[in-house]
Scaffold this motif. Structure first.
Motif, PDB file in Angstrom:
ATOM      1  N   LYS A  39      30.137  39.166  30.568  1.00 36.31           N
ATOM      2  CA  LYS A  39      30.960  39.117  31.781  1.00 36.31           C
ATOM      3  C   LYS A  39      30.298  39.884  32.934  1.00 36.31           C
ATOM      4  CE  LYS A  39      34.070  37.316  32.489  1.00 36.31           C
ATOM      5  NZ  LYS A  39      34.226  35.956  33.024  1.00 36.31           N
ATOM      6  N   GLU A  42      27.692  37.523  34.266  1.00 32.42           N
ATOM      7  CA  GLU A  42      28.304  36.419  35.012  1.00 32.42           C
ATOM      8  C   GLU A  42      28.776  36.873  36.384  1.00 32.42           C
ATOM      9  OE1 GLU A  42      31.484  34.885  32.599  1.00 32.42           O
ATOM     10  OE2 GLU A  42      30.116  34.098  31.080  1.00 32.42           O
ATOM     11  N   GLU A  43      29.434  38.012  36.416  1.00 33.47           N
ATOM     12  CA  GLU A  43      29.956  38.507  37.693  1.00 33.47           C
ATOM     13  C   GLU A  43      28.822  38.887  38.652  1.00 33.47           C
ATOM     14  OE1 GLU A  43      32.937  37.993  38.516  1.00 33.47           O
ATOM     15  OE2 GLU A  43      33.788  37.642  36.535  1.00 33.47           O
ATOM     16  N   SER A  45      25.927  37.464  38.795  1.00 35.23           N
ATOM     17  CA  SER A  45      25.432  36.186  39.307  1.00 35.23           C
ATOM     18  C   SER A  45      26.353  35.626  40.386  1.00 35.23           C
ATOM     19  CB  SER A  45      25.298  35.169  38.160  1.00 35.23           C
ATOM     20  OG  SER A  45      24.333  35.600  37.248  1.00 35.23           O
ATOM     21  N   GLU A  46      27.654  35.760  40.174  1.00 32.41           N
ATOM     22  CA  GLU A  46      28.614  35.257  41.159  1.00 32.41           C
ATOM     23  C   GLU A  46      28.542  36.037  42.466  1.00 32.41           C
ATOM     24  OE1 GLU A  46      32.381  35.096  39.093  1.00 32.41           O
ATOM     25  OE2 GLU A  46      31.649  33.530  37.746  1.00 32.41           O
ATOM     26  N   ILE A  49      25.476  34.601  44.290  1.00 31.03           N
ATOM     27  CA  ILE A  49      25.739  33.275  44.860  1.00 31.03           C
ATOM     28  C   ILE A  49      26.627  33.376  46.088  1.00 31.03           C
ATOM     29  CG2 ILE A  49      26.898  31.066  44.431  1.00 31.03           C
ATOM     30  CD1 ILE A  49      25.893  31.424  41.442  1.00 31.03           C
ATOM     31  N   ALA A  50      27.693  34.158  46.003  1.00 33.07           N
ATOM     32  CA  ALA A  50      28.603  34.299  47.142  1.00 33.07           C
ATOM     33  C   ALA A  50      27.885  34.920  48.338  1.00 33.07           C
ATOM     34  CB  ALA A  50      29.819  35.135  46.754  1.00 33.07           C
ATOM     35  N   ASN A  53      25.533  32.507  49.945  1.00 35.71           N
ATOM     36  CA  ASN A  53      26.261  31.509  50.731  1.00 35.71           C
ATOM     37  C   ASN A  53      26.882  32.088  51.996  1.00 35.71           C
ATOM     38  OD1 ASN A  53      25.648  29.473  48.912  1.00 35.71           O
ATOM     39  ND2 ASN A  53      27.509  29.777  47.721  1.00 35.71           N
ATOM     40  N   GLU A  58      34.605  35.958  49.845  1.00 34.43           N
ATOM     41  CA  GLU A  58      34.318  35.638  48.440  1.00 34.43           C
ATOM     42  C   GLU A  58      33.405  36.695  47.822  1.00 34.43           C
ATOM     43  OE1 GLU A  58      32.386  32.113  45.692  1.00 34.43           O
ATOM     44  OE2 GLU A  58      33.060  31.603  47.713  1.00 34.43           O
ATOM     45  N   THR A  59      32.438  37.178  48.584  1.00 35.78           N
ATOM     46  CA  THR A  59      31.521  38.205  48.093  1.00 35.78           C
ATOM     47  C   THR A  59      32.291  39.477  47.739  1.00 35.78           C
ATOM     48  OG1 THR A  59      29.723  37.300  49.426  1.00 35.78           O
ATOM     49  CG2 THR A  59      29.426  39.532  48.597  1.00 35.78           C
ATOM     50  N   GLU A  62      34.077  38.944  44.488  1.00 34.55           N
ATOM     51  CA  GLU A  62      33.149  38.953  43.353  1.00 34.55           C
ATOM     52  C   GLU A  62      32.628  40.362  43.075  1.00 34.55           C
ATOM     53  OE1 GLU A  62      33.057  36.606  41.369  1.00 34.55           O
ATOM     54  OE2 GLU A  62      33.737  34.910  42.563  1.00 34.55           O
ATOM     55  N   ASP A  65      35.271  42.060  41.152  1.00 35.30           N
ATOM     56  CA  ASP A  65      35.234  41.630  39.751  1.00 35.30           C
ATOM     57  C   ASP A  65      34.106  42.326  38.996  1.00 35.30           C
ATOM     58  OD1 ASP A  65      37.336  39.905  40.265  1.00 35.30           O
ATOM     59  OD2 ASP A  65      36.077  38.101  40.349  1.00 35.30           O
TER      60      ASP A  65
END
Length: 108
Positions: A39, A42-43, A45-46, A49-50, A53, A58-59, A62, A65
């Protein structure tokens, strides 16, 4: 911010070794270190990505998280927020702390 982190950590720590119905934190502890590490990855990486972008809202979500999952990891490993604070405080006292990265000799 320190109180928020400490309070969240305290809640996370209180869930360790318990079974609270529908508790995601308990679920992570029950699944163990491998699930927690997955987890965190994954977080992270998210977050990347955010941020890539350019979506700040969103960042921020994330990053929140990721911090939560890092706190779960800390609790799993017995690392206290004070341990982290101590290291960060020591680093804040340093100036000119650009590390010299190890140079790899590709010819050997």
């Amino acid at each position: 911010m320190n109180d928020t982190i400490q309070n969240l950590y305290d809640v996370i720590e209180s869930r360790k070794g318990q079974h609270v119905e529908n508790s995601y934190t308990c679920y992570l502890f029950e699944k163990g270190l491998d699930k927690i590490l997955k987890k965190v990855g994954e977080e992270a990486s998210e977050v990347i990505i955010a941020a890539k972008n350019g979506q700040n809202e969103e960042t921020v979500g994330e990053i929140s998280d990721l911090i939560y999952h890092l706190l779960v990891l800390m609790a799993e490993q017995g690392i206290q927020p004070a341990d982290l604070q101590k290291v960060l405080d020591a680093r804040a006292e340093k100036t000119g702390n650009l590390k010299q990265f190890h140079q790899v000799d590709h010819n050997s």
